[in-house]
Design an enzyme around this catalytic site. Structure first.
Site, PDB file in Angstrom:
ATOM      1  N   LYS A  75      -8.451  -5.680  -7.427  1.00  0.00           N
ATOM      2  CA  LYS A  75      -9.339  -4.723  -7.728  1.00  0.00           C
ATOM      3  C   LYS A  75      -8.793  -3.409  -8.166  1.00  0.00           C
ATOM      4  O   LYS A  75      -9.134  -2.650  -8.842  1.00  0.00           O
ATOM      5  CB  LYS A  75     -10.696  -4.374  -7.041  1.00  0.00           C
ATOM      6  CG  LYS A  75     -10.268  -3.804  -5.571  1.00  0.00           C
ATOM      7  CD  LYS A  75     -11.531  -3.613  -4.826  1.00  0.00           C
ATOM      8  CE  LYS A  75     -11.212  -3.013  -3.311  1.00  0.00           C
ATOM      9  NZ  LYS A  75     -12.480  -2.654  -2.560  1.00  0.00           N
ATOM     10  N   LYS A 107       0.740  -1.366  -0.082  1.00  0.00           N
ATOM     11  CA  LYS A 107       0.054   0.137   0.010  1.00  0.00           C
ATOM     12  C   LYS A 107       0.828   1.370   0.157  1.00  0.00           C
ATOM     13  O   LYS A 107       0.435   2.380  -0.633  1.00  0.00           O
ATOM     14  CB  LYS A 107      -0.960  -0.176   1.340  1.00  0.00           C
ATOM     15  CG  LYS A 107      -1.966  -0.969   1.199  1.00  0.00           C
ATOM     16  CD  LYS A 107      -3.085  -0.997   2.394  1.00  0.00           C
ATOM     17  CE  LYS A 107      -4.143  -1.816   2.215  1.00  0.00           C
ATOM     18  NZ  LYS A 107      -5.013  -1.496   1.245  1.00  0.00           N
ATOM     19  N   LYS A 125      -2.724 -12.408  -5.702  1.00  0.00           N
ATOM     20  CA  LYS A 125      -3.984 -12.105  -5.510  1.00  0.00           C
ATOM     21  C   LYS A 125      -4.644 -11.453  -6.572  1.00  0.00           C
ATOM     22  O   LYS A 125      -4.172 -10.479  -7.063  1.00  0.00           O
ATOM     23  CB  LYS A 125      -4.559 -11.830  -4.188  1.00  0.00           C
ATOM     24  CG  LYS A 125      -5.982 -11.721  -3.822  1.00  0.00           C
ATOM     25  CD  LYS A 125      -6.163 -11.182  -2.466  1.00  0.00           C
ATOM     26  CE  LYS A 125      -7.495 -11.102  -2.317  1.00  0.00           C
ATOM     27  NZ  LYS A 125      -7.662 -10.320  -0.900  1.00  0.00           N
TER      28      LYS A 125
END
Length: 333
Positions: free
Chosen positions: A204, A112, A201
């Site tokens: 989105k 992040k 993974k």
């Protein structure tokens, strides 16, 4: 009394079948057995820059996805996180017992941080919200005496820090303050991987649209993306660790087609990747079509009414818990 579950999704990016299979599908089953609270976590969404109008649009969209998937507002509470101020208040209190070392070790922090700064994630330039958002997640869970948290495998560390802080608070201020929650994961659905990289993974926020199947994708888009999905060497359709790309695609087929992986294997004995991908595309399309029809039937006004009603359901719970916490730490009320 029924045990309680809590979970939520941030209104950002394009929700995809991995979000559905890893989380929302489980919620639909769990709402029959548990006292269920589901949230659109818009406060989490603003840890990254968001256009205000887009945030409002995505907030309603996430709620529509919940409802179209089968989350029943008569059986559970669905609400917007920022409508309940107690989330932020409890987060601040928990910040005072959390440790910076615990937060810096969160495995999602580096990813992040890199996304937020674009400079490799140097600590000095990382927004504070990126660093301590896990404490908001802890507050989300503990505020409602949550027993069970349906999560993907990558979120397990967040449940562990929730348990750590709950135990720390209880030890310091009273053993009966917070329920110590547990995680809930299904084996096949715990981690749906990217179509373009089976080692990461499905995301989105992925840069490439070929990473995921969005819940809004039309039939031709689904066929195009599945056709381009990476596969492993060989041509036999087998479910095994040695073929991670194929295993991931079989998991998707299994979960959306209501078959176990071995049943999927048997369907394609003597067939190759082309046949498998063609059928997988149709399985996904057959799932998405009625799902999208249900979403399109929901007006923004109706959904906002459901969200406001849900907030009224949970507000007494949140208020009661926060008052209890404030009393225990010595605040004047």
């Amino acid at each position: 009394m029924k045990k309680r579950i809590f979970s939520g999704v941030a209104p950002s990016g394009n929700l995809h079948i991995g979000n559905y299979l890893g989380a929302i599908k489980n919620w639909v089953k769990l709402q029959e057995e548990y006292d269920s609270i589901f949230c659109v976590v818009d406060m989490h969404a603003i840890t990254m820059p968001r256009d205000p109008e887009e945030l409002r649009k995505k907030t309603i969209e996430i709620a529509k996805i919940y409802l179209a998937a089968g989350i029943d507002p008569e059986k559970c509470a669905i609400f917007i996180q920022s409508h309940i101020a107690e989330h932020a208040e409890l987060m601040w209190i928990l910040n005072t017992i959390a440790k910076t070392g615990e937060l810096s070790r969160m495995t999602q922090f580096k990813d992040k941080a890199e996304l937020s700064t674009g400079d490799g994630g140097s600590f000095e330039n990382v927004p504070l919200g990126i660093f301590n958002y896990p404490i908001l997640m802890v507050a989300d869970i503990l505020l409602y005496n949550t027993d069970l948290v349906p999560v993907g495998e990558d979120q397990l560390q967040h449940i562990e820090i929730t348990r750590t802080l709950a135990n720390r608070f209880n030890k310091r201020f009273g053993e009966d303050t917070f329920v110590i929650p547990k995680s809930f994961i299904t084996r096949e659905g715990q981690r749906i991987m990217g179509l373009d990289n089976p080692m990461k993974k499905m995301s989105k926020s992925a840069k490439s649209e070929y990473n995921y199947i969005a819940l809004s994708d039309d039939a031709e888009t689904v066929r195009r993306k599945i056709k381009k999905a990476v596969t492993d060497s060989g041509s036999e359709i087998v479910y095994c660790e040695d073929k991670p790309a194929l295993k991931n695609l079989i998991n998707i087929y299994s979960l959306l087609g209501n078959k176990n992986p071995k049943e999927v294997e048997k369907l394609f004995i003597g067939k190759g990747y082309s046949d498998f991908k063609s059928d997988l595309s149709e399985v996904i399309i057959n799932f998405l079509k009625p799902f999208q029809e249900k979403m399109n039937e929901l007006s923004d006004e109706k959904v906002l009414g459901i969200l406001r009603s849900g907030a009224e359901k949970v507000r007494p719970l949140a208020r009661k818990k926060l008052i209890e916490v404030k009393k225990k730490i010595g605040f004047m009320l």
